[in-house]
Design an enzyme around this catalytic site. Structure first.
Site, PDB file in Angstrom:
ATOM      1  N   GLU A 138      39.050  46.349  39.104  1.00 55.28           N
ATOM      2  CA  GLU A 138      39.762  45.955  38.893  1.00 55.28           C
ATOM      3  C   GLU A 138      41.731  46.921  40.254  1.00 55.28           C
ATOM      4  O   GLU A 138      41.733  47.943  38.625  1.00 55.28           O
ATOM      5  CB  GLU A 138      40.127  45.294  37.849  1.00 55.28           C
ATOM      6  N   GLU A 181      46.942  40.503  41.059  1.00 54.07           N
ATOM      7  CA  GLU A 181      47.863  40.337  40.693  1.00 54.07           C
ATOM      8  C   GLU A 181      49.853  40.792  41.399  1.00 54.07           C
ATOM      9  O   GLU A 181      50.630  39.976  40.348  1.00 54.07           O
ATOM     10  CB  GLU A 181      47.944  40.870  39.521  1.00 54.07           C
ATOM     11  N   HIS A 239      45.149  36.213  37.224  1.00 48.52           N
ATOM     12  CA  HIS A 239      44.864  37.260  36.114  1.00 48.52           C
ATOM     13  C   HIS A 239      45.651  36.856  35.037  1.00 48.52           C
ATOM     14  O   HIS A 239      46.929  35.767  34.845  1.00 48.52           O
ATOM     15  CB  HIS A 239      46.581  37.925  36.777  1.00 48.52           C
ATOM     16  N   GLU A 286      40.607  35.167  32.238  1.00 47.53           N
ATOM     17  CA  GLU A 286      40.873  36.490  31.702  1.00 47.53           C
ATOM     18  C   GLU A 286      40.976  35.062  29.712  1.00 47.53           C
ATOM     19  O   GLU A 286      41.869  34.863  29.892  1.00 47.53           O
ATOM     20  CB  GLU A 286      41.857  37.430  31.779  1.00 47.53           C
TER      21      GLU A 286
END
Length: 158
Positions: free
Chosen positions: A8, A34, A84, A104
């Site tokens: 990431e 993000e 995100h 997530e």
């Protein structure tokens, strides 16, 4: 031997060419997005094949409508999306889109790490059970409500 699902944000967010170069190496899938602030910014990541997994932040890209547009672009390019951060709006997006395979999830802890404001303002986020979340179809809207129960912990400056 480790087999990470993705790496990431391995380079600074504005280095789209760096993302694309790393992603083209096919060593490990690269994720990012993000720190994009628009549908067009995410479309650029997708069109340049800069990421193997897109992780836009719904709050930054313009909300649920913008996120749905991004999901459609990503799905057409066969790029999976994992929004995100946790939060209820992202869970709904994940469950509404076939290219959002997982969400997530950040359990609420007493220790502050910088992502808690959402949990201080709203009540109703589901808790994971055995790695799964269940959204209540009987609740209106996103299924969360505004709360003031933590207001005493904040100083409001005018």
């Amino acid at each position: 031997k480790y087999e990470p699902r993705w790496l990431e944000e391995p380079v600074i967010a504005d280095d789209i060419a760096g993302y694309a170069e790393l992603n083209a190496m096919n060593i490990v899938p690269i994720s990012g997005g993000e720190h994009e602030f628009s549908v067009m910014g995410c479309a650029d990541l997708i069109n340049r094949r800069a990421v193997s997994v897109l992780q836009y932040d719904t709050n930054r890209v313009g909300g649920i409508t913008a996120a749905q547009k991004i999901n459609a672009i990503a799905e057409a390019a066969q790029i999976p999306v994992i929004p995100h951060a946790g939060q209820m709006h992202n869970y709904h997006l994940t469950m509404a889109n076939t290219n959002c395979m997982i969400s997530e999830y950040f359990p609420v802890f007493d220790v502050e790490v910088g992502n808690e404001l959402f949990y201080y303002i709203f009540e109703g986020d589901p808790e994971a059970v055995d790695g799964y979340l269940q959204l209540d179809d009987d609740l209106p809207g996103l299924g969360i409500t505004i709360t003031d129960k933590h207001l005493k912990h904040f100083e409001i400056i005018e």
